[in-house]
Design a protein around this motif. Structure first.
Motif, PDB file in Angstrom:
ATOM      1  N   ALA A   5       0.851  -1.208   0.000  1.00 46.60           N
ATOM      2  CA  ALA A   5       0.000   0.000   0.000  1.00 46.60           C
ATOM      3  C   ALA A   5       0.876   1.243   0.000  1.00 46.60           C
ATOM      4  O   ALA A   5       1.624   1.485   0.957  1.00 46.60           O
ATOM      5  CB  ALA A   5      -0.908  -0.015   1.231  1.00 46.60           C
ATOM      6  N   ALA A   6       0.800   2.018  -1.086  1.00 46.78           N
ATOM      7  CA  ALA A   6       1.536   3.286  -1.130  1.00 46.78           C
ATOM      8  C   ALA A   6       0.747   4.316  -0.328  1.00 46.78           C
ATOM      9  O   ALA A   6      -0.481   4.337  -0.359  1.00 46.78           O
ATOM     10  CB  ALA A   6       1.673   3.740  -2.577  1.00 46.78           C
ATOM     11  N   LYS A   7       1.464   5.156   0.400  1.00 46.96           N
ATOM     12  CA  LYS A   7       0.785   6.214   1.164  1.00 46.96           C
ATOM     13  C   LYS A   7       0.182   7.223   0.178  1.00 46.96           C
ATOM     14  O   LYS A   7       0.744   7.444  -0.903  1.00 46.96           O
ATOM     15  CB  LYS A   7       1.779   6.907   2.092  1.00 46.96           C
ATOM     16  CG  LYS A   7       2.306   5.991   3.187  1.00 46.96           C
ATOM     17  CD  LYS A   7       3.148   6.780   4.195  1.00 46.96           C
ATOM     18  CE  LYS A   7       3.598   5.875   5.341  1.00 46.96           C
ATOM     19  NZ  LYS A   7       4.795   5.087   4.994  1.00 46.96           N
ATOM     20  N   PRO A   8      -0.950   7.840   0.527  1.00 43.32           N
ATOM     21  CA  PRO A   8      -1.591   8.812  -0.372  1.00 43.32           C
ATOM     22  C   PRO A   8      -0.592   9.877  -0.830  1.00 43.32           C
ATOM     23  O   PRO A   8       0.173  10.408  -0.018  1.00 43.32           O
ATOM     24  CB  PRO A   8      -2.690   9.434   0.490  1.00 43.32           C
ATOM     25  CG  PRO A   8      -3.001   8.382   1.519  1.00 43.32           C
ATOM     26  CD  PRO A   8      -1.712   7.659   1.781  1.00 43.32           C
ATOM     27  N   GLY A   9      -0.559  10.125  -2.133  1.00 36.40           N
ATOM     28  CA  GLY A   9       0.319  11.157  -2.688  1.00 36.40           C
ATOM     29  C   GLY A   9       1.766  10.727  -2.852  1.00 36.40           C
ATOM     30  O   GLY A   9       2.596  11.499  -3.293  1.00 36.40           O
ATOM     31  N   GLU A  10       2.089   9.482  -2.473  1.00 36.85           N
ATOM     32  CA  GLU A  10       3.481   9.014  -2.624  1.00 36.85           C
ATOM     33  C   GLU A  10       3.558   7.900  -3.655  1.00 36.85           C
ATOM     34  O   GLU A  10       2.662   7.077  -3.765  1.00 36.85           O
ATOM     35  CB  GLU A  10       4.014   8.498  -1.271  1.00 36.85           C
ATOM     36  CG  GLU A  10       4.329   9.618  -0.297  1.00 36.85           C
ATOM     37  CD  GLU A  10       4.916   9.101   1.026  1.00 36.85           C
ATOM     38  OE1 GLU A  10       5.397   7.951   1.048  1.00 36.85           O
ATOM     39  OE2 GLU A  10       4.859   9.853   2.011  1.00 36.85           O
ATOM     40  N   LYS A  11       4.686   7.868  -4.378  1.00 40.16           N
ATOM     41  CA  LYS A  11       4.918   6.816  -5.365  1.00 40.16           C
ATOM     42  C   LYS A  11       5.775   5.744  -4.707  1.00 40.16           C
ATOM     43  O   LYS A  11       6.791   6.067  -4.079  1.00 40.16           O
ATOM     44  CB  LYS A  11       5.649   7.432  -6.572  1.00 40.16           C
ATOM     45  CG  LYS A  11       5.950   6.467  -7.686  1.00 40.16           C
ATOM     46  CD  LYS A  11       6.603   7.232  -8.850  1.00 40.16           C
ATOM     47  CE  LYS A  11       6.903   6.288 -10.000  1.00 40.16           C
ATOM     48  NZ  LYS A  11       7.494   6.975 -11.143  1.00 40.16           N
ATOM     49  N   LEU A  12       5.384   4.494  -4.827  1.00 39.62           N
ATOM     50  CA  LEU A  12       6.138   3.391  -4.207  1.00 39.62           C
ATOM     51  C   LEU A  12       6.657   2.474  -5.310  1.00 39.62           C
ATOM     52  O   LEU A  12       5.871   1.883  -6.060  1.00 39.62           O
ATOM     53  CB  LEU A  12       5.233   2.631  -3.240  1.00 39.62           C
ATOM     54  CG  LEU A  12       5.820   1.408  -2.523  1.00 39.62           C
ATOM     55  CD1 LEU A  12       7.094   1.771  -1.751  1.00 39.62           C
ATOM     56  CD2 LEU A  12       4.785   0.808  -1.558  1.00 39.62           C
ATOM     57  N   GLU A  13       7.999   2.394  -5.422  1.00 39.98           N
ATOM     58  CA  GLU A  13       8.587   1.543  -6.463  1.00 39.98           C
ATOM     59  C   GLU A  13       9.148   0.279  -5.833  1.00 39.98           C
ATOM     60  O   GLU A  13       9.938   0.345  -4.889  1.00 39.98           O
ATOM     61  CB  GLU A  13       9.694   2.306  -7.207  1.00 39.98           C
ATOM     62  CG  GLU A  13       9.131   3.504  -7.967  1.00 39.98           C
ATOM     63  CD  GLU A  13      10.156   4.137  -8.909  1.00 39.98           C
ATOM     64  OE1 GLU A  13      11.031   3.416  -9.411  1.00 39.98           O
ATOM     65  OE2 GLU A  13      10.066   5.362  -9.139  1.00 39.98           O
ATOM     66  N   ILE A  14       8.719  -0.864  -6.355  1.00 40.21           N
ATOM     67  CA  ILE A  14       9.227  -2.158  -5.867  1.00 40.21           C
ATOM     68  C   ILE A  14      10.421  -2.519  -6.756  1.00 40.21           C
ATOM     69  O   ILE A  14      10.270  -2.661  -7.976  1.00 40.21           O
ATOM     70  CB  ILE A  14       8.142  -3.262  -5.963  1.00 40.21           C
ATOM     71  CG1 ILE A  14       6.800  -2.788  -5.366  1.00 40.21           C
ATOM     72  CG2 ILE A  14       8.608  -4.555  -5.311  1.00 40.21           C
ATOM     73  CD1 ILE A  14       6.831  -2.467  -3.888  1.00 40.21           C
ATOM     74  N   PRO A  15      11.630  -2.640  -6.162  1.00 40.96           N
ATOM     75  CA  PRO A  15      12.831  -2.793  -7.000  1.00 40.96           C
ATOM     76  C   PRO A  15      12.919  -4.151  -7.712  1.00 40.96           C
ATOM     77  O   PRO A  15      12.298  -5.123  -7.293  1.00 40.96           O
ATOM     78  CB  PRO A  15      13.981  -2.631  -5.993  1.00 40.96           C
ATOM     79  CG  PRO A  15      13.383  -2.880  -4.652  1.00 40.96           C
ATOM     80  CD  PRO A  15      11.932  -2.555  -4.735  1.00 40.96           C
ATOM     81  N   ASP A  16      13.734  -4.173  -8.782  1.00 42.34           N
ATOM     82  CA  ASP A  16      13.955  -5.414  -9.547  1.00 42.34           C
ATOM     83  C   ASP A  16      14.458  -6.530  -8.627  1.00 42.34           C
ATOM     84  O   ASP A  16      15.245  -6.288  -7.700  1.00 42.34           O
ATOM     85  CB  ASP A  16      15.039  -5.194 -10.628  1.00 42.34           C
ATOM     86  CG  ASP A  16      14.603  -4.193 -11.690  1.00 42.34           C
ATOM     87  OD1 ASP A  16      13.446  -3.759 -11.639  1.00 42.34           O
ATOM     88  OD2 ASP A  16      15.422  -3.868 -12.570  1.00 42.34           O
ATOM     89  N   GLY A  17      14.039  -7.757  -8.939  1.00 35.66           N
ATOM     90  CA  GLY A  17      14.659  -8.954  -8.344  1.00 35.66           C
ATOM     91  C   GLY A  17      14.352  -9.216  -6.889  1.00 35.66           C
ATOM     92  O   GLY A  17      14.902 -10.144  -6.286  1.00 35.66           O
ATOM     93  N   ILE A  18      13.496  -8.425  -6.253  1.00 36.67           N
ATOM     94  CA  ILE A  18      13.244  -8.606  -4.815  1.00 36.67           C
ATOM     95  C   ILE A  18      12.282  -9.775  -4.575  1.00 36.67           C
ATOM     96  O   ILE A  18      11.419 -10.066  -5.410  1.00 36.67           O
ATOM     97  CB  ILE A  18      12.691  -7.289  -4.208  1.00 36.67           C
ATOM     98  CG1 ILE A  18      12.730  -7.313  -2.682  1.00 36.67           C
ATOM     99  CG2 ILE A  18      11.280  -6.998  -4.707  1.00 36.67           C
ATOM    100  CD1 ILE A  18      12.412  -5.972  -2.037  1.00 36.67           C
ATOM    101  N   VAL A  19      12.457 -10.467  -3.444  1.00 36.19           N
ATOM    102  CA  VAL A  19      11.521 -11.523  -3.024  1.00 36.19           C
ATOM    103  C   VAL A  19      10.723 -10.974  -1.843  1.00 36.19           C
ATOM    104  O   VAL A  19      11.302 -10.530  -0.848  1.00 36.19           O
ATOM    105  CB  VAL A  19      12.277 -12.807  -2.606  1.00 36.19           C
ATOM    106  CG1 VAL A  19      11.296 -13.865  -2.096  1.00 36.19           C
ATOM    107  CG2 VAL A  19      13.083 -13.362  -3.778  1.00 36.19           C
ATOM    108  N   ILE A  20       9.405 -10.976  -1.952  1.00 32.53           N
ATOM    109  CA  ILE A  20       8.555 -10.511  -0.848  1.00 32.53           C
ATOM    110  C   ILE A  20       7.698 -11.681  -0.386  1.00 32.53           C
ATOM    111  O   ILE A  20       6.908 -12.225  -1.158  1.00 32.53           O
ATOM    112  CB  ILE A  20       7.645  -9.332  -1.287  1.00 32.53           C
ATOM    113  CG1 ILE A  20       8.494  -8.183  -1.858  1.00 32.53           C
ATOM    114  CG2 ILE A  20       6.791  -8.852  -0.135  1.00 32.53           C
ATOM    115  CD1 ILE A  20       7.673  -7.015  -2.413  1.00 32.53           C
ATOM    116  N   GLU A  21       7.883 -12.069   0.877  1.00 32.27           N
ATOM    117  CA  GLU A  21       7.136 -13.228   1.388  1.00 32.27           C
ATOM    118  C   GLU A  21       6.430 -12.857   2.687  1.00 32.27           C
ATOM    119  O   GLU A  21       7.054 -12.368   3.633  1.00 32.27           O
ATOM    120  CB  GLU A  21       8.102 -14.399   1.624  1.00 32.27           C
ATOM    121  CG  GLU A  21       7.400 -15.653   2.113  1.00 32.27           C
ATOM    122  CD  GLU A  21       8.288 -16.900   2.070  1.00 32.27           C
ATOM    123  OE1 GLU A  21       7.771 -17.987   2.348  1.00 32.27           O
ATOM    124  OE2 GLU A  21       9.506 -16.776   1.778  1.00 32.27           O
TER     125      GLU A  21
END
Length: 467
Positions: free
Chosen positions: A439-455
Motif C-alpha cells: 500500500a503506497a501512502k496517499p500522494g506518494e509513489k512506491l517503487e518495488i525494485p527489480d529482483g526482490i523476493v517478498i514473502e
C-alpha cells in the motif's frame, strides 16, 4: 395492453430493426408486461443426482482410433459469445482482442486451438463468433488476418433491441436517441433465435453438424473437450451445461437444481430474500454455471421454430445521459429446462478461467500458467489447487495502466494473496510468496525494485522493503 400497442406503433417507425427482431422484441416485452414470473417454491428444490449432473471423471474414455475422433469432431461447431466490449478494462472495441499473453489476443488463442485440432485429426471444425452491433465491424477487420488459416470463421450478429424509456415505455430511439445508445444486445439467451435468423443454423445443419460448443470468448479454460462431446452424442443429450465446484469467490453464480422432475438453472435473482444466504452457502449449492454450454443444433431448430424457449427475463435498468431506461435480457443457461435429456457435467476448475479484470490478467500472464499451441494451462509446480486471490487498486484497472506498472509480471507460483493499493510500480524479476500487501501512502509513489523476493509481508513504504 395499452403499453404494448404504444411500443408497437413506435417500433413500426424504426428502420434499423428487421421483422424477426421486431417480433422477438414484442414477444419479450409482452411476457415482461404480463408479469409472467417463474416463482420458485423453495421446498421443491432438490439437489441433482449424478445422473443429472454427471461427474467428469465418470465419463467414458475415448477411442484410440483417430478416425473415430475425426468422426466426432466433424459433428461440431465452436461458437464464441463475442458481443462484449473491453470497457471495464479501459479498452475500446471487442474484449476478445485484448492481448492475454505473449502478444496473443483471446481470439488468436481460440483460432490456434481450433487450427491444431483440425490439423491433428484432419477434421473441419468451424469457429463461429456471435457479435453484437457494438463489436461487429471491429471483429470483421480482425478476422481478416486469419484468411489463410485452415479454419472457417463465421460471424453473425445477435439481435439489437431498442432500450425502453422507463417513464412511459417509449422505445429510446424514438425519443431523441437514434444513435447506438438507443439500442442494446439482449443478453446471450438471444443466441438461439439469432443463430436461426442469421441463416447460420441452416448452414451447419446442411453440413451435418450436430453440436455447438458455446462459451464466452474471455474464458481461457473453455476448450473443446472430446470426452464431453462423446458422452453427449452417445447419450443423445440435447443440452449440457458445464458446472464446477463453487468456491467463496463464486457464491453469486447460478447453480443447477432438480425442480419438478427437470434440471433447471437457479440464479440469485430468483431466490426469495429469506433464502439468499442459503443460496450463497457452498454447503447446499456446491456447483455453479461456467457458461460453457453444449447444444444439439437440431433441438435448437425445433425449439426456436416452436417459440418454446421462454427463458426467465432479466430486467436491466440503466441510465443513459440522464434518462432512465430499461433493457430486457435473457441468459442462455436458463434454456436448459426446455431441452430433452439435458444434463450438467461437473468439470474441473481448469475449464473456468475467465478474464474479467486486470487481476485475472495478472494470473494468466504470470508463471502460474504456461501457453502451448493456444492452450493456457496451470503450471504443475503450483501445489495449492486454488489460484491466489488478487486485488489491485483503481490505478491498475485499465489494461494500459496495468501493463505500464509492471516491468515484468512477478512470479506468483507460491503466492496465496496479493492486495495492492495506491501508486505502486513493479520492477522486473520480482517474486511474491504467501500473503503480500502493498500500500503506497496517499500522494506518494512506491517503487518495488527489480529482483526482490517478498514473502508474507506488508509493505507501506520503501523502509519496509529492506527489512
Amino acid at each position: 395492453m395499452e403499453k404494448l400497442d404504444h411500443i408497437k406503433s413506435h417500433l413500426a417507425t424504426l428502420s434499423q430493426i428487421g421483422e424477426n427482431e421486431k417480433n422477438g422484441f414484442i414477444n419479450l416485452v409482452s411476457r415482461y408486461l404480463s408479469g409472467e414470473a417463474q416463482h420458485i417454491e423453495w421446498s421443491k428444490i432438490q439437489t441433482p443426482t449424478d445422473e443429472v449432473v454427471v461427474p467428469y471423471d465418470t465419463l467414458a474414455p475415448l477411442s484410440d482410433d483417430p478416425a473415430e475422433t475425426k468422426k466426432l469432431l466433424d459433428k461440431l461447431v465452436v461458437l464464441k459469445l463475442n458481443g462484449g466490449l473491453g470497457t471495464t478494462m479501459g479498452c475500446t472495441g471487442p474484449k476478445s482482442v485484448i492481448e492475454v499473453r505473449n502478444g496473443f489476443t483471446f481470439l488468436d488463442l481460440i483460432v490456434q486451438q481450433i487450427e491444431n485440432l483440425n490439423k491433428k485429426y484432419g477434421c473441419n471444425v468451424p469457429l463461429v463468433l456471435m457479435n453484437s452491433f457494438n463489436t461487429h465491424d471491429d471483429t470483421l477487420k480482425i478476422v481478416d488476418k486469419y484468411a489463410n488459416s485452415n479454419i472457417q470463421i463465421h460471424t453473425f450478429n445477435q439481435s439489437q433491441y431498442p432500450r425502453l424509456v422507463a417513464e412511459d415505455f417509449t422505445p429510446f430511439p424514438c425519443k431523441g436517441q437514434p444513435g447506438k445508445d438507443g439500442w442494446y444486445p439482449p443478453g446471450h439467451g438471444d443466441v438461439f433465435p439469432a443463430l436461426m435468423n442469421s441463416g447460420k443454423l441452416a448452414t451447419f445443419l446442411s453440413q451435418d453438424k450436430e453440436y455447438a460448443f458455446v462459451a464466452n470468448s474471455d474464458n481461457l479454460g473453455a476448450i473443446v473437450d472430446l470426452k464431453i462431446l462423446n458422452h453427449l452424442v452417445k447419450n443423445k443429450n440435447e443440452y449440457c451445461m458445464e458446472v464446477t465446484p463453487k468456491t467463496l469467490a463464486d457464491v453469486k453464480g447460478g447453480t443447477l437444481i432438480s425442480y419438478e422432475g427437470k434440471v433447471q438453472l437457479l440464479e440469485i435473482a430468483q431466490v426469495p430474500d429469506a433464502h439468499v444466504n442459503e443460496f450463497k452457502s457452498i454447503e447446499k449449492f456446491k456447483i455453479f454455471n461456467t457458461n460453457n454450454l453444449w447444444l444439439n443444433l437440431n433441438a435448437v431448430k425445433r425449439l426456436v421454430e416452436a417459440d418454446a424457449l421462454k427463458m426467465e427475463i432479466i430486467p436491466n435498468p440503466k441510465e443513459v445521459e440522464g434518462t432512465k431506461v430499461l433493457q430486457l435480457e435473457t441468459a442462455a443457461g436458463a434454456a436448459i429446462r426446455f431441452f430433452e435429456h439435458a444434463i450438467g457435467i461437473n468439470v474441473p476448475r481448469s475449464r473456468f478461467l475467465p478474464v474479467k479484470a486486470t487481476s485475472d490478467l495478472l494470473l494468466v500472464q504470470s508463471d502460474l500458467y504456461t501457453l502451448v499451441d493456444g492452450f493456457v494451462s496451470r503450471n504443475s509446480a503450483r501445489e495449492n489447487p486454488e489460484n491466489p486471490s488478487i486485488e489491485l487498486g483503481p490505478e491498475f484497472k485499465k489494461v494500459s495502466n496495468f501493463l505500464s506498472r509492471f516491468k515484468t509480471i512477478p512470479s506468483i507460483i507460491n503466492l496465496d494473496s496479493l492486495t495492492v493499493t495506491g501508486d505502486v510500480w513493479f520492477g522486473a524479476g520480482i517474486v511474491l510468496k504467501g500473503k503480500v500487501k502493498i500500500a503506497a501512502k496517499p500522494g506518494e509513489k512506491l517503487e518495488i525494485p527489480d529482483g526482490i523476493v517478498i514473502e508474507n509481508k506488508e509493505i507501506n513504504g520503501p523502509g519496509d522493503l529492506s527489512s
